[in-house]
Motif scaffolding. Sequence first.
Motif, short mmCIF file in Angstrom:
data_model
loop_
_atom_site.label_atom_id
_atom_site.label_comp_id
_atom_site.label_asym_id
_atom_site.label_seq_id
_atom_site.Cartn_x
_atom_site.Cartn_y
_atom_site.Cartn_z
N UNK A 142 -18.59 37.87 -2.14
CA UNK A 142 -17.71 37.74 -0.97
C UNK A 142 -17.81 36.32 -0.40
N UNK A 143 -19.02 35.80 -0.29
CA UNK A 143 -19.19 34.44 0.26
C UNK A 143 -18.53 33.40 -0.64
N UNK A 144 -18.58 33.64 -1.95
CA UNK A 144 -17.98 32.69 -2.88
C UNK A 144 -16.49 32.56 -2.63
N UNK A 145 -15.89 33.61 -2.06
CA UNK A 145 -14.45 33.59 -1.84
C UNK A 145 -14.08 32.99 -0.50
N UNK A 146 -15.07 32.66 0.34
CA UNK A 146 -14.75 32.06 1.64
C UNK A 146 -14.06 30.71 1.39
N UNK A 147 -12.86 30.52 1.94
CA UNK A 147 -12.10 29.29 1.65
C UNK A 147 -12.84 28.04 2.12
N UNK A 148 -12.62 26.94 1.44
CA UNK A 148 -13.32 25.71 1.77
C UNK A 148 -12.99 25.23 3.18
N UNK A 149 -11.78 25.53 3.66
CA UNK A 149 -11.40 25.08 4.99
C UNK A 149 -12.28 25.76 6.05
N UNK A 150 -12.73 26.99 5.76
CA UNK A 150 -13.65 27.66 6.69
C UNK A 150 -15.00 26.95 6.71
N UNK A 151 -15.40 26.43 5.55
CA UNK A 151 -16.65 25.67 5.49
C UNK A 151 -16.51 24.37 6.29
N UNK A 152 -15.33 23.75 6.20
CA UNK A 152 -15.08 22.54 6.98
C UNK A 152 -15.14 22.84 8.47
N UNK A 153 -14.58 23.97 8.85
CA UNK A 153 -14.60 24.40 10.25
C UNK A 153 -16.04 24.54 10.73
N UNK A 154 -16.85 25.21 9.91
CA UNK A 154 -18.26 25.38 10.26
C UNK A 154 -18.96 24.02 10.30
#
Lengths: 282, 289, 261
Positions: free
Chosen positions: B115-127
Amino acid sequence: MRRGRRWYAVSYGITLVALAALFWVVCLLAKDGLAGWHWSLLTRFPRELGSGGGIGPELVNTVSMVILAEGLSVPPGMAVAVWLTDYAPMASWVRWLTRVLIAFQSIPAIVIGLIVYQTFVDRLGWPLSVGTGTIALAVLNLPAVAVLGATVLGEVPGRLREGSLALGATRIQTVWHIVLPDALPALVDQLGYSWARLAGETAALIFTAGINVGPRWGWFQPGETLAVHFWYVRTEGVMPDWRSVAAATGLVLVLITGAAVAGGKLWAARILAKRGSGVKEV
Amino acid sequence: MERHACNGWIERWQARLLGAATLLVATLVLTITLILVVGAAKFLQSRGWRIQVLLGAHWNPLAGHFEIGLFIVDTIIVTALAMALTLPFGLGVAVFGAYVAGWRERAALRWLLTIFAAVPSVAMGWWGLAVVVPSVRRIFGGPGFSLLAAGAVLAVMLLPTFSLLALEVLDKVPEDWHQASLALGASEDQNLLQMALKVSLPGLKTAFLSAVARAMGETVAVQMVIGGAVYGFHGVLGPGATLTTQILTDMAILPLGHPAHGVLDLMALILLVALMLLTTWAQRGDDRP
Amino acid sequence: MNIRHLLVILGFLLYPAAGAAPRPSATITVAGATSLLPYARSVIQQWSEAHPSTRVALTGGGSVGGWYALRLGRADIALSDIPFSPGAAFAERPIGKMPVFLVVNSAAGISNLTMGAIRRVWRGQVRRWDQLGGGDIAVRLVVRQGGSGARHVVEARVGAPPPDVLQIVQLSNGAVVRTVSETPGAIGYVEGDRPWPGVVICRIDGRPYRRGGPWPLYALPRLYVSHAAGPAVWSLSRALASSQRKMAFGIVPVAQPGFGG
């Protein structure tokens, strides 16, 4: 407890830290996203200045573009996968082709964005739109479908194919009636991933689908997706409630990608269970 | 007999159809490569094939300065930082998942990682903007927007995928080998370090290289936290710009038809060539037994 | 699969690359200055309701990008903060004037800057805010990418920073404000008279900005459109040049020449 298991303990600690970091991302998103949550967010239009904007069109664009892009890329991609596993001659150029496809599978999305922008927007004069964005997503997805499809089909035991061919089936009958059904759970699993990847794509879409939405849906209507809206609102948005709008958009996006992956996995597990082929981990 | 002839006809035609699909995809891939090569070559020619274009750091597209050396260096640094952070954590998670966890924990771990692998990269940028940039600023000083922040965000982004791949690899070490190694008197640690990890090395290398490929090609997650500075190198705690983020930044002011549009093709081509080299390297390891 | 098939498929794939297909009609592309995007988005939304058969695509890209797009025939309307000479083929229409503000992070303890001080900050002669009577904190420049109109306005007055001055580059007004508000000691510039949240808007030479009053940093947003453009494009141009919504987006109207007849 045997002695000399220090590294196992270390790995346990590392796992806890790693999972904590990952949960941090999702939980922070959930916290900020739920802070200003209202269900009408899902249906309203975005607002540029005032607060209370929604993500309705973005939601529609995301879902429709992913479906269209999968529709455009899965049939040819799977055809390539079948060709690679069951038809390709043992030649060095086939190995090279596979290698190139693997490289293209992880091609930076911005490069696809650049190519599609050059070809469709600059040369053909297409607007930044749902259509252009869909093309970008399909091009991005095509090598991935071919490579992952070929991997999955390659894991179907050779004896199944041999048995089928020995009984007089043609190759396409073998593929259609034996190989594809056997690989179906794994394919469904991969499809879930693929949906999630396309739904979360941003870089390839900023300059192909655009950063605004039209009054209604259409192939040549501006096609901002959830991921792009998330990026836009977080980094550039000037509405007073940008914080909650961005986080809520991100939350919806993460829920969609998570649901796509989980859905693929659960569906795959159901197919396996129906088949009664015992405990095969998905 | 009739049936047989019909089958033969179908067999011939579906083979052609599948072959045509492959040809189509191969042509697409070739076309993309050609567009980039032609664009890059035209650009380099207009610059007199000077190597300065690749090595220099003077970037000012409006004033006609197109040297992309800084972006190449920053791309390498960000990728290296990300991998240095991801590698130990990813291996730790993989070892835990493959050898330490019970089957329940292991199934849960796989689900979570997937599930975490599918978290979009833009969400990682947000974090990254919410957490990493302020943390870097607080702990190390500097503006916070930095190569280090980009590397850290990428590391978290790559972690689930890399862990999953490494877990699969470690899983493939036959149970018998563990038994044999332990029976010969190896401690669990010795078994892990000197047997399991060692025999998994080729597979781990492939997993590692595919993570490198993703790190190199990521755009938005990096763009959100890297600061976009194009003037000079400011160290890992200072802002910078990678090849991907700079393509995004300057795509609009260098449209097709602009004399220097080809520099974008050149930047994309460099990424593509690097990707090809990585893939070839990864494959070579796999071919050997 | 012989060579003939290959050529046919190759030709089929290269056909779009040859640029032979027509662009879809009834789509207007607006490109240009990102500082005008919120305003343009808002006007386009309203205009689209009255013209449902025409699609409008809006893209950023900055003033320079928009101007190139127009000249190369890929945009119908270019929004710009930077003056270009339109020549005989294009018409130029003013949209108004927009103040460029210097925005400072509150930790800098600065609320007024003289033009001379700004110049020294930009040249890297002021590295810490206490040199200007502010807090004991490093100066961090937040700038826009090349091709931005706000950057053009600021650098025309105070010059470009030398390469050794550390600059964080952001792609839009909103991004600059967001970054300045979140980075202690940061200073940046934004275009438009709006309630920019989380940052201190500097007085310049002791004077606050009063709407439409004298101000040292004014951008003059304008739009460019081809003389040969169709009526729908001109209708949208008129809407963009004269919409009543300007004030809400901090654009001060100026006299409108050329749209009378």
